[in-house]
Every structure is written in structure tokens, then in C-alpha cells.
Design a protein around this motif. Structure first.
Motif, PDB file in Angstrom:
ATOM      1  N   GLU A  28       0.813  -1.220   0.000  1.00 52.86           N
ATOM      2  CA  GLU A  28       0.000   0.000   0.000  1.00 52.86           C
ATOM      3  C   GLU A  28       0.848   1.271   0.000  1.00 52.86           C
ATOM      4  OE1 GLU A  28      -2.584  -0.422   3.374  1.00 52.86           O
ATOM      5  OE2 GLU A  28      -3.663  -2.105   2.471  1.00 52.86           O
ATOM      6  N   GLY A  29       2.168   1.119   0.099  1.00 52.85           N
ATOM      7  CA  GLY A  29       3.052   2.275   0.058  1.00 52.85           C
ATOM      8  C   GLY A  29       3.105   3.074   1.341  1.00 52.85           C
ATOM      9  N   LYS A  30       2.854   2.412   2.459  1.00 55.18           N
ATOM     10  CA  LYS A  30       2.905   3.086   3.754  1.00 55.18           C
ATOM     11  C   LYS A  30       4.326   3.590   4.024  1.00 55.18           C
ATOM     12  CE  LYS A  30      -1.311   1.798   5.052  1.00 55.18           C
ATOM     13  NZ  LYS A  30      -2.400   2.646   5.346  1.00 55.18           N
ATOM     14  N   THR A  31       4.412   4.683   4.751  1.00 59.21           N
ATOM     15  CA  THR A  31       5.716   5.246   5.112  1.00 59.21           C
ATOM     16  C   THR A  31       6.344   4.399   6.221  1.00 59.21           C
ATOM     17  OG1 THR A  31       4.824   6.658   6.862  1.00 59.21           O
ATOM     18  CG2 THR A  31       4.879   7.579   4.613  1.00 59.21           C
ATOM     19  N   PRO A  32       7.658   4.521   6.417  1.00 58.86           N
ATOM     20  CA  PRO A  32       8.283   3.790   7.525  1.00 58.86           C
ATOM     21  C   PRO A  32       7.645   4.105   8.881  1.00 58.86           C
ATOM     22  CG  PRO A  32       9.973   4.565   6.036  1.00 58.86           C
ATOM     23  CD  PRO A  32       8.666   5.169   5.571  1.00 58.86           C
ATOM     24  N   GLU A  33       7.234   5.345   9.086  1.00 53.27           N
ATOM     25  CA  GLU A  33       6.589   5.715  10.351  1.00 53.27           C
ATOM     26  C   GLU A  33       5.253   4.996  10.514  1.00 53.27           C
ATOM     27  OE1 GLU A  33       7.812   8.027   8.120  1.00 53.27           O
ATOM     28  OE2 GLU A  33       9.664   8.319   9.257  1.00 53.27           O
ATOM     29  N   GLN A  34       4.506   4.869   9.426  1.00 55.81           N
ATOM     30  CA  GLN A  34       3.231   4.157   9.472  1.00 55.81           C
ATOM     31  C   GLN A  34       3.448   2.663   9.718  1.00 55.81           C
ATOM     32  OE1 GLN A  34       1.911   5.571   5.608  1.00 55.81           O
ATOM     33  NE2 GLN A  34       0.221   6.716   6.558  1.00 55.81           N
ATOM     34  N   ILE A  35       4.474   2.113   9.125  1.00 55.69           N
ATOM     35  CA  ILE A  35       4.775   0.687   9.330  1.00 55.69           C
ATOM     36  C   ILE A  35       5.213   0.456  10.774  1.00 55.69           C
ATOM     37  CG2 ILE A  35       6.284  -1.226   8.670  1.00 55.69           C
ATOM     38  CD1 ILE A  35       6.187  -0.095   5.794  1.00 55.69           C
ATOM     39  N   LYS A  36       6.010   1.365  11.325  1.00 58.11           N
ATOM     40  CA  LYS A  36       6.413   1.244  12.734  1.00 58.11           C
ATOM     41  C   LYS A  36       5.192   1.260  13.646  1.00 58.11           C
ATOM     42  CE  LYS A  36      11.040   3.206  12.464  1.00 58.11           C
ATOM     43  NZ  LYS A  36      11.930   4.289  12.922  1.00 58.11           N
ATOM     44  N   ALA A  37       4.241   2.136  13.358  1.00 57.56           N
ATOM     45  CA  ALA A  37       3.017   2.206  14.160  1.00 57.56           C
ATOM     46  C   ALA A  37       2.227   0.908  14.044  1.00 57.56           C
ATOM     47  CB  ALA A  37       2.165   3.393  13.721  1.00 57.56           C
ATOM     48  N   LEU A  38       2.156   0.358  12.844  1.00 55.70           N
ATOM     49  CA  LEU A  38       1.468  -0.920  12.628  1.00 55.70           C
ATOM     50  C   LEU A  38       2.145  -2.029  13.421  1.00 55.70           C
ATOM     51  CD1 LEU A  38      -0.489  -2.875  11.155  1.00 55.70           C
ATOM     52  CD2 LEU A  38       1.220  -2.975   9.313  1.00 55.70           C
ATOM     53  N   VAL A  39       3.464  -2.084  13.349  1.00 55.81           N
ATOM     54  CA  VAL A  39       4.217  -3.118  14.069  1.00 55.81           C
ATOM     55  C   VAL A  39       3.961  -3.004  15.574  1.00 55.81           C
ATOM     56  CG1 VAL A  39       6.550  -3.873  14.694  1.00 55.81           C
ATOM     57  CG2 VAL A  39       5.975  -3.448  12.295  1.00 55.81           C
ATOM     58  N   GLN A  40       3.973  -1.787  16.097  1.00 57.55           N
ATOM     59  CA  GLN A  40       3.706  -1.601  17.533  1.00 57.55           C
ATOM     60  C   GLN A  40       2.304  -2.069  17.892  1.00 57.55           C
ATOM     61  OE1 GLN A  40       5.441  -1.470  19.834  1.00 57.55           O
ATOM     62  NE2 GLN A  40       7.203  -0.196  19.561  1.00 57.55           N
ATOM     63  N   GLU A  41       1.342  -1.769  17.035  1.00 58.00           N
ATOM     64  CA  GLU A  41      -0.039  -2.199  17.266  1.00 58.00           C
ATOM     65  C   GLU A  41      -0.137  -3.725  17.280  1.00 58.00           C
ATOM     66  OE1 GLU A  41      -4.241  -2.082  14.819  1.00 58.00           O
ATOM     67  OE2 GLU A  41      -2.824  -0.446  14.531  1.00 58.00           O
ATOM     68  N   LEU A  42       0.516  -4.372  16.331  1.00 58.43           N
ATOM     69  CA  LEU A  42       0.484  -5.836  16.261  1.00 58.43           C
ATOM     70  C   LEU A  42       1.132  -6.466  17.490  1.00 58.43           C
ATOM     71  CD1 LEU A  42       1.401  -6.244  12.492  1.00 58.43           C
ATOM     72  CD2 LEU A  42      -0.808  -6.770  13.542  1.00 58.43           C
ATOM     73  N   ILE A  43       2.245  -5.898  17.939  1.00 55.80           N
ATOM     74  CA  ILE A  43       2.927  -6.420  19.130  1.00 55.80           C
ATOM     75  C   ILE A  43       2.048  -6.243  20.362  1.00 55.80           C
ATOM     76  CG2 ILE A  43       4.917  -6.095  20.652  1.00 55.80           C
ATOM     77  CD1 ILE A  43       6.522  -5.380  18.097  1.00 55.80           C
ATOM     78  N   THR A  44       1.386  -5.100  20.454  1.00 57.41           N
ATOM     79  CA  THR A  44       0.492  -4.848  21.588  1.00 57.41           C
ATOM     80  C   THR A  44      -0.650  -5.850  21.615  1.00 57.41           C
ATOM     81  OG1 THR A  44       1.033  -2.494  21.531  1.00 57.41           O
ATOM     82  CG2 THR A  44      -0.992  -3.114  22.674  1.00 57.41           C
ATOM     83  N   LYS A  45      -1.185  -6.182  20.441  1.00 56.48           N
ATOM     84  CA  LYS A  45      -2.297  -7.134  20.364  1.00 56.48           C
ATOM     85  C   LYS A  45      -1.882  -8.538  20.796  1.00 56.48           C
ATOM     86  CE  LYS A  45      -5.075  -4.843  16.861  1.00 56.48           C
ATOM     87  NZ  LYS A  45      -5.626  -4.908  15.499  1.00 56.48           N
ATOM     88  N   ARG A  46      -0.581  -8.845  20.721  1.00 53.44           N
ATOM     89  CA  ARG A  46      -0.116 -10.169  21.156  1.00 53.44           C
ATOM     90  C   ARG A  46      -0.470 -10.420  22.618  1.00 53.44           C
ATOM     91  NH1 ARG A  46       6.147 -10.860  19.176  1.00 53.44           N
ATOM     92  NH2 ARG A  46       5.782 -10.859  16.925  1.00 53.44           N
ATOM     93  N   THR A  47      -0.341  -9.384  23.426  1.00 53.46           N
ATOM     94  CA  THR A  47      -0.542  -9.555  24.861  1.00 53.46           C
ATOM     95  C   THR A  47      -1.862  -8.960  25.353  1.00 53.46           C
ATOM     96  OG1 THR A  47       0.733  -7.532  25.263  1.00 53.46           O
ATOM     97  CG2 THR A  47       1.923  -9.624  25.366  1.00 53.46           C
ATOM     98  N   ALA A  48      -2.653  -8.378  24.468  1.00 54.90           N
ATOM     99  CA  ALA A  48      -3.904  -7.746  24.878  1.00 54.90           C
ATOM    100  C   ALA A  48      -4.864  -8.725  25.540  1.00 54.90           C
ATOM    101  CB  ALA A  48      -4.567  -7.086  23.675  1.00 54.90           C
ATOM    102  N   ASN A  49      -4.853  -9.961  25.095  1.00 58.60           N
ATOM    103  CA  ASN A  49      -5.790 -10.962  25.633  1.00 58.60           C
ATOM    104  C   ASN A  49      -5.050 -11.966  26.522  1.00 58.60           C
ATOM    105  OD1 ASN A  49      -8.297 -12.126  25.956  1.00 58.60           O
ATOM    106  ND2 ASN A  49      -7.992 -13.555  24.285  1.00 58.60           N
ATOM    107  N   LYS A  50      -3.886 -11.602  27.014  1.00 64.56           N
ATOM    108  CA  LYS A  50      -3.089 -12.509  27.837  1.00 64.56           C
ATOM    109  C   LYS A  50      -3.890 -12.977  29.044  1.00 64.56           C
ATOM    110  CE  LYS A  50       1.633 -12.990  29.318  1.00 64.56           C
ATOM    111  NZ  LYS A  50       2.921 -12.311  29.459  1.00 64.56           N
ATOM    112  N   GLY A  51      -3.956 -14.259  29.200  1.00 67.29           N
ATOM    113  CA  GLY A  51      -4.696 -14.828  30.313  1.00 67.29           C
ATOM    114  C   GLY A  51      -6.187 -14.959  30.065  1.00 67.29           C
ATOM    115  N   GLY A  52      -6.660 -14.483  28.937  1.00 70.50           N
ATOM    116  CA  GLY A  52      -8.080 -14.520  28.650  1.00 70.50           C
ATOM    117  C   GLY A  52      -8.498 -15.729  27.822  1.00 70.50           C
ATOM    118  N   ILE A  53      -7.620 -16.674  27.680  1.00 67.21           N
ATOM    119  CA  ILE A  53      -7.945 -17.848  26.858  1.00 67.21           C
ATOM    120  C   ILE A  53      -8.755 -18.839  27.645  1.00 67.21           C
ATOM    121  CG2 ILE A  53      -6.965 -19.802  25.593  1.00 67.21           C
ATOM    122  CD1 ILE A  53      -4.594 -18.020  24.916  1.00 67.21           C
TER     123      ILE A  53
END
Length: 85
Positions: free
Chosen positions: A60-85
């Protein structure tokens, strides 16, 4: 809530992103790619939907700053439901 994650090993990840191992590691350090997770004492894997999300952002041609924000969001989602399984 149960989520079915698919894990892929580094060679498959490299084949998908069409980059070298060293370029992948530099992207991880720069925050431009999600880091792998540990799946054993000496084993790592990447979460497939995260890899695909970064690839899509590049298409999609996202800028490096946009990709960094996406990566941070994805990493945050890894632990968002921690213990909720």
C-alpha cells in the motif's frame, strides 16, 4: 476467546518477504517488522498474520513511520488478551 494463530519459521518468512536474513534482522531492530516469538529453547517463529500485515502495508506504500506504528499495534495485540484464553 480462542484465536487460531499460524506460526511460520524464518525460512518461510524470508520467502514471503523476499528479503535477506540480515535485512529482516535490521528491520526488526528498526521497528519495521514484528520480532519472532520463542517456541522452544532454541527455536523461533513468526506469526503469519503479522508478516502478512507488514507485507500489505508495504504494498500500500505506507511510510516507515506508518509501518512502525502498525508493528507496535500488532505487538500490543499479542498480549492484549493474555490470560483470557
Amino acid at each position: 476467546m480462542y484465536i487460531n494463530y499460524q506460526l511460520i519459521r524464518r525460512p518461510e518468512c524470508l520467502a514471503l518477504i523476499v528479503r535477506s536474513k540480515s535485512a529482516l534482522q535490521l528491520d526488526e531492530k528498526a521497528g519495521l517488522f514484528c520480532p519472532p516469538i520463542s517456541i522452544g529453547a532454541r527455536s523461533i517463529a513468526y506469526i503469519k498474520h503479522e508478516v502478512e500485515a507488514v507485507i500489505q502495508a508495504r504494498i500500500e506504500g505506507k511510510t516507515p513511520e506508518q509501518i512502525k506504528a502498525l508493528v507496535q499495534e500488532l505487538i500490543t495485540k499479542r498480549t492484549a488478551n493474555k490470560g483470557g484464553i
